[in-house]
Design an enzyme around this catalytic site. Sequence first.
Site, PDB file in Angstrom:
ATOM      1  CB  SER A 195      -1.615  -0.646   3.212  1.00 41.66           C
ATOM      2  OG  SER A 195      -1.170  -1.101   1.986  1.00 41.66           O
ATOM      3  CG  ASP A 230      -1.200  -4.522  -0.052  1.00 36.89           C
ATOM      4  OD1 ASP A 230      -2.147  -4.665  -0.844  1.00 36.89           O
ATOM      5  OD2 ASP A 230      -0.767  -3.408   0.282  1.00 36.89           O
ATOM      6  CG  ASP A 277      -4.666  -1.563   0.932  1.00 37.06           C
ATOM      7  OD1 ASP A 277      -3.650  -2.277   0.755  1.00 37.06           O
ATOM      8  OD2 ASP A 277      -4.648  -0.330   0.782  1.00 37.06           O
ATOM      9  CG  ASP A 292      -2.577  -0.489  -2.195  1.00 38.87           C
ATOM     10  OD1 ASP A 292      -1.971  -1.391  -1.590  1.00 38.87           O
ATOM     11  OD2 ASP A 292      -2.566   0.702  -1.822  1.00 38.87           O
ATOM     12  CD  GLU A 304       6.404   2.658  -4.424  1.00 37.21           C
ATOM     13  OE1 GLU A 304       6.878   3.705  -4.003  1.00 37.21           O
ATOM     14  OE2 GLU A 304       5.591   1.975  -3.776  1.00 37.21           O
ATOM     15  CB  ALA A 305      11.012  -3.079  -6.006  1.00 38.93           C
ATOM     16  CG  ASN A 306       6.193  -1.615  -2.881  1.00 39.57           C
ATOM     17  OD1 ASN A 306       5.512  -1.438  -3.885  1.00 39.57           O
ATOM     18  ND2 ASN A 306       6.448  -0.646  -2.013  1.00 39.57           N
TER      19      ASN A 306
HETATM   20  C1  LIG Z   1      -0.298   4.715  -1.630  1.00 45.28           C
HETATM   21  C2  LIG Z   1       1.122   4.864  -1.197  1.00 45.28           C
HETATM   22  O1  LIG Z   1       1.706   5.926  -1.229  1.00 45.28           O
HETATM   23  N1  LIG Z   1       1.703   3.751  -0.796  1.00 45.28           N
HETATM   24  C3  LIG Z   1       3.046   3.709  -0.258  1.00 45.28           C
HETATM   25  C4  LIG Z   1       2.980   2.883   0.994  1.00 45.28           C
HETATM   26  O2  LIG Z   1       2.497   1.604   0.656  1.00 45.28           O
HETATM   27  P1  LIG Z   1       1.216   0.923   1.331  1.00 45.28           P
HETATM   28  O3  LIG Z   1       1.046  -0.420   0.656  1.00 45.28           O
HETATM   29  O4  LIG Z   1       0.061   1.854   1.045  1.00 45.28           O
HETATM   30  O5  LIG Z   1       1.547   0.844   2.741  1.00 45.28           O
HETATM   31  O6  LIG Z   1       4.255   2.788   1.560  1.00 45.28           O
HETATM   32  C5  LIG Z   1       5.237   2.157   0.719  1.00 45.28           C
HETATM   33  C6  LIG Z   1       6.576   2.158   1.442  1.00 45.28           C
HETATM   34  O7  LIG Z   1       6.483   1.391   2.579  1.00 45.28           O
HETATM   35  C7  LIG Z   1       5.362   2.887  -0.603  1.00 45.28           C
HETATM   36  O8  LIG Z   1       6.184   2.130  -1.406  1.00 45.28           O
HETATM   37  C8  LIG Z   1       3.996   3.047  -1.249  1.00 45.28           C
HETATM   38  O9  LIG Z   1       4.090   3.836  -2.390  1.00 45.28           O
END
Ligand SMILES: CC(=O)N[C@H]1[C@@H](OP(=O)(O)O)O[C@H](CO)[C@@H](O)[C@@H]1O
Length: 420
Positions: A69, A277, A279, A281, A371-373
């Site tokens: 990711s 990002d 991947d 998502d 999520e805020a991200n």
């Molecule tokens: C699919 C999944 O659970 N993704 C998580 C994970 O994100 P990624 O973008 O997959 O690294 O870590 C994040 C916290 O760092 C959280 O906010 C998010 O929900």
Amino acid sequence: MDSPLLQEIPILKLAEVHSKPDKQAMAYGTAGFRGKASKMDHIFFRMGMLAVLRSKMLKSAIGVMVTASHNPVLDNGVKLIDPCGEMLVESWEVIATGLANASNDDLVKELKKIVAKENIDLSQTATILLARDTRPSSLSLSNAVQDGISALGGTCRNYGLLTTPQLHYIVSCYNDGVKDADEDTYYKWFSSAFKTLVNEPPVNSNVTVDCANGVGAPKLNKLYEHIGANVIDIIIHNDGEGCGKLNEKCGADYVKIQQRAPIGLNMEPFHRYASFDGDADRIVYYSLDCDCNFVLLDGDKIASLITLYIKELLDESKVDVKLGMVQTAYANGNSTRYVTDTLNVMVACARTGVKHLHHKAVEFDIGVYFEANGHGTVTVKEECSNVIERAAKDDKLPAKQKDAAIKLKTFLDVINKVIY
Ligand SMILES: CC(=O)N[C@H]1[C@@H](OP(=O)(O)O)O[C@H](CO)[C@@H](O)[C@@H]1O
């Protein structure tokens, strides 16, 4: 007839190739296993085997995504996708951690333990849908997953490069009976939904998308070919072709945390920008205002805008369904207050990790979660989709009401509802 036994010889042969270094332990986290790619080969092999067991148990196809990711290019990760496109159920995260950490000598014993405990019929067939991101390590690690699949006699459909949301979508289509679902199925559905949404009147607009030098770039390009430049002009930045590194000074995480443009991008006022990002998502949007101030639309703002739009259309169409929004404790309190007090829409709070938000969101007829991200989507209950569709076709409704229902249906069609 008794279920056949595990074929130990092929397992042991391949396990030797993908042997686990001593004293190394890892846990299945929020989004699967993550770590330094060079230390994870055995994990990928073992997750290939675990996916076969889960597929046999559920008599459905299971997805395996190879990606880390938003993490640096030298990392990698793997996660399993359950039949409806959702994240692996939590009880199996524990099983995955047990299998990943079993010593080489105990590997077969651990597999047998899972088979016995979960009462898995080994005579069932297993289908695994596999995809990977563009990291240099992803090809060999997805080969390790394939070895794990063949060690337990499963069938692997390898889709090669895909974004994470694409694989989630394909897994859900496949288990819905669309066995030939692939990348093209995805582009056809979403490009057609998007064109219906924006074509009247045609929009003449452009957007620059920072793809974090990841898999989002080639995939967005293909989606763009399906949509057509007459509908929207998409300019792809950080496409991975130059010397830029994956997620380095670019991508959704960087832009959100630094509140600035990704590397190499000279922003102009009022132009629209977005960042994925590695991947694809997560997404955040941004622009410069007339004073060249950086204006960020993070997950909280995206969710608030989506909720506002859906609420307006629900009010106009008089479709009576329960709309709700889900955030984490990290959400900006102003967005929570705006949605609760001004829009009069209920906001629920969930633990970090999209699967937790998703589970809360599906309690509403329409659930908006981010999520805020920038990780999120909208969920819609099937009965609710049917109510909206009926209103969109109901000639007895006043034109304004029917039009709003049509708009709502078209809007919801553009959303990949299976991103978890
Ligand atoms: C699919 C999944 O659970 N993704 C998580 C994970 O994100 P990624 O973008 O997959 O690294 O870590 C994040 C916290 O760092 C959280 O906010 C998010 O929900």
